[in-house]
Design a protein around this motif. Structure first.
Motif, PDB file in Angstrom:
ATOM      1  N   SER A   1      10.770   4.360   6.861  1.00 32.05           N
ATOM      2  CA  SER A   1      11.476   4.177   5.589  1.00 32.05           C
ATOM      3  C   SER A   1      10.498   3.798   4.488  1.00 32.05           C
ATOM      4  O   SER A   1       9.561   3.021   4.697  1.00 32.05           O
ATOM      5  CB  SER A   1      12.564   3.112   5.725  1.00 32.05           C
ATOM      6  N   PHE A   2      10.728   4.373   3.308  1.00 37.87           N
ATOM      7  CA  PHE A   2       9.973   4.057   2.099  1.00 37.87           C
ATOM      8  C   PHE A   2      10.979   3.562   1.066  1.00 37.87           C
ATOM      9  O   PHE A   2      11.826   4.325   0.579  1.00 37.87           O
ATOM     10  CB  PHE A   2       9.216   5.287   1.590  1.00 37.87           C
TER      11      PHE A   2
ATOM     12  N   GLY B   1       0.818  -1.209   0.000  1.00 37.16           N
ATOM     13  CA  GLY B   1       0.000   0.000   0.000  1.00 37.16           C
ATOM     14  C   GLY B   1       0.852   1.258   0.000  1.00 37.16           C
ATOM     15  O   GLY B   1       0.507   2.268  -0.606  1.00 37.16           O
ATOM     16  N   GLY B   2       1.982   1.188   0.700  1.00 36.25           N
ATOM     17  CA  GLY B   2       2.873   2.349   0.768  1.00 36.25           C
ATOM     18  C   GLY B   2       2.375   3.427   1.705  1.00 36.25           C
ATOM     19  O   GLY B   2       2.694   4.613   1.520  1.00 36.25           O
ATOM     20  N   ASP B   3       1.623   3.029   2.748  1.00 33.71           N
ATOM     21  CA  ASP B   3       0.966   4.005   3.624  1.00 33.71           C
ATOM     22  C   ASP B   3       1.279   3.739   5.093  1.00 33.71           C
ATOM     23  O   ASP B   3       1.848   2.708   5.453  1.00 33.71           O
ATOM     24  CB  ASP B   3      -0.557   3.941   3.408  1.00 33.71           C
TER      25      ASP B   3
ATOM     26  N   GLN C   1       2.793  11.519  -2.311  1.00 31.31           N
ATOM     27  CA  GLN C   1       4.116  12.138  -2.337  1.00 31.31           C
ATOM     28  C   GLN C   1       5.108  11.320  -3.157  1.00 31.31           C
ATOM     29  O   GLN C   1       6.322  11.472  -3.025  1.00 31.31           O
ATOM     30  CB  GLN C   1       4.639  12.324  -0.915  1.00 31.31           C
ATOM     31  N   GLY C   2       4.562  10.472  -4.021  1.00 28.93           N
ATOM     32  CA  GLY C   2       5.418   9.679  -4.889  1.00 28.93           C
ATOM     33  C   GLY C   2       6.184   8.594  -4.160  1.00 28.93           C
ATOM     34  O   GLY C   2       7.253   8.180  -4.610  1.00 28.93           O
TER      35      GLY C   2
ATOM     36  N   LYS D   1      13.448   6.823   0.629  1.00 28.15           N
ATOM     37  CA  LYS D   1      13.323   8.007   1.479  1.00 28.15           C
ATOM     38  C   LYS D   1      13.110   7.572   2.922  1.00 28.15           C
ATOM     39  O   LYS D   1      12.599   6.476   3.195  1.00 28.15           O
ATOM     40  CB  LYS D   1      12.116   8.865   1.070  1.00 28.15           C
ATOM     41  N   VAL D   2      13.479   8.449   3.854  1.00 31.66           N
ATOM     42  CA  VAL D   2      13.122   8.291   5.260  1.00 31.66           C
ATOM     43  C   VAL D   2      12.371   9.539   5.673  1.00 31.66           C
ATOM     44  O   VAL D   2      12.891  10.656   5.554  1.00 31.66           O
ATOM     45  CB  VAL D   2      14.366   8.088   6.147  1.00 31.66           C
ATOM     46  N   LEU D   3      11.138   9.354   6.127  1.00 32.97           N
ATOM     47  CA  LEU D   3      10.322  10.482   6.560  1.00 32.97           C
ATOM     48  C   LEU D   3      10.342  10.572   8.079  1.00 32.97           C
ATOM     49  O   LEU D   3      10.262   9.552   8.767  1.00 32.97           O
ATOM     50  CB  LEU D   3       8.879  10.336   6.063  1.00 32.97           C
TER      51      LEU D   3
END
Length: 407
Positions: free
Chosen positions: A306-307, A260-262, A287-288, A312-314
């Motif tokens: 982490s994504f 899902g990426g969420d 946010q891509g 990326k790391v948010l």
């Protein structure tokens, strides 16, 4: 003139004393920038664990000082300390699935890897995450369970002798509303006597995926509830990690979804002694971002997620939940996954990001980025793929856990 010279000498002696005092003060942890990494070989050699220097300010940056081979195809996966940080373990996707790792310090205080002892996991296969409780138990998720197409289990172990006490199974075939299937993430709130595991994906990555997390009683091992963590029943979001916030944190459960990426969240309900329904609090695609993976909390109580795609790391603020405020985005490489926090020799606060997810194409950079948290600048990158012919699988500190809270 003589008095001035004496003052100069006194000043120099004072500086030397201060420097010596600082060195002694730090001597308990002389190698805080040395890290354990699980790794897989890219050339058919044995997989294993290595010790690597990750301070970009060190002359040895990127150097592997020690390796312990576990075997061909073992695929060590997650490194853990027990609850008092006296013992070290690694789970594995192959081999014996779980190993206790013996380590020592040499005459210079440098850590070294001595041996790995396989632990009998019974019928349970494909070892994922561990959680050590304070009552002499530890829990382990087995994404493969006993090997069936909709399998999965949780092993309960005696922390003193590593004996398997019980295997927790709850097949979806028996109860489609309360089940354990493909468990990966695990988190425990001992004060509330509850445990949560995620339903991620079949180990072959094709047979099936999950879209739920399941809450269990920590002592009876009975299922309290299975929650959907997806937009719909048919949305196979693959929740990967769960985090039950505890202690002084607001009492929420967090989950990341791999496909899902969420990021999803559920509040604890003191009346039902369960969590209410999960809601999506951050949608990566806006946010891509995709492949949301690990959640870490640093010593400033910030949440790092982490994504893996695009790497990326948010960083989020946890002080105003259920509002999850995004503070900054750190750039890593494709496959951004596990993290470790430390200070460089000059005192810069950094996060080391391990970039590889199961050697999946486009998510397997095989690097470790060292990023300054304040500025977001990448201070250094180690490319283990090109330098050593290996891929890093996970990362942990050699002087104890390199984070405040992981799961």
């Amino acid at each position: 003139m003589k008095l001035n010279l004496n003052k100069v000498v006194l000043f120099i002696v004072l500086i030397i004393f201060i420097n010596c005092h600082d060195d002694n003060h730090n001597s308990d942890h002389p190698h805080d920038s040395l890290f354990y990494i699980d790794y897989r070989s890219l050339h058919g050699a044995p997989d294993g664990i290595a010790i690597i220097e990750l301070d970009p300010e060190s002359l040895n940056f990127g150097n592997i000082s020690h390796k312990l081979e576990l075997g061909v195809g073992v695929l060590p996966h997650h490194i853990y300390y027990n609850n008092n940080a006296k013992k070290l373990f690694t789970t594995a996707l192959g081999g014996s699935y779980l190993y206790e790792i013996k380590t020592e310090k040499d005459q210079n205080g440098q850590p070294k890897l001595v041996s790995a002892t396989p632990i009998n996991t019974g019928e349970n296969t494909v070892g994922e995450n561990l959680f050590f409780t304070n009552d002499g138990r530890y829990f382990m998720t087995f994404m493969g369970g006993a090997g069936g197409p909709k399998d999965g289990s949780i092993g309960v172990f005696n922390a003193n002798n590593n004996q398997l006490i019980k295997t927790i199974k709850a097949p979806i075939q028996d109860n489609p509303n309360q089940f354990i299937m493909y468990p990966h993430g695990i988190s425990v709130n001992e004060e509330k006597g509850i445990m949560m595991v995620s339903s991620t994906i079949h180990p072959d990555l094709t047979t099936g995926s999950g879209n739920t997390v399941t809450l269990l009683d920590l002592n009876t091992y009975e299922i309290k509830e299975t929650y959907r963590v997806a937009d719909s029943q048919t949305d196979m979001s693959a929740p990967v990690e769960v985090l039950l916030l505890r202690g002084n944190f607001p009492q929420y459960a967090l989950a990341t979804t791999m496909l899902g990426g969420d990021i999803w969240m559920a509040p604890y309900n003191a009346t039902t002694k369960k969590y209410d329904a999960f809601t999506k609090v951050f949608e990566g695609s806006t946010q891509g971002l995709g492949w949301a993976l690990e959640m870490y909390i640093d010593n400033t109580n910030k949440l790092y997620v982490s994504f893996a795609d695009p790497g990326k790391v948010l960083v989020f603020d946890l002080s105003d939940l259920p509002q999850l405020k995004l503070l900054k985005t750190l750039n890593a490489d494709k496959g951004a996954h596990h993290m470790a926090f430390f200070k460089t020799k000059s005192g810069k606060e950094v996060v080391a990001v391990q970039n590889n997810l199961l050697n999946i194409p486009n998510l397997n950079s095989g690097t470790i980025n060292v990023i300054e948290i304040e500025t977001g600048k990448t201070l250094g990158t180690v490319n283990l793929r090109t330098q050593y012919g290996i891929l890093p699988e996970s990362i942990e500190g050699t002087n104890g856990p390199s984070n405040y809270m992981h799961h």
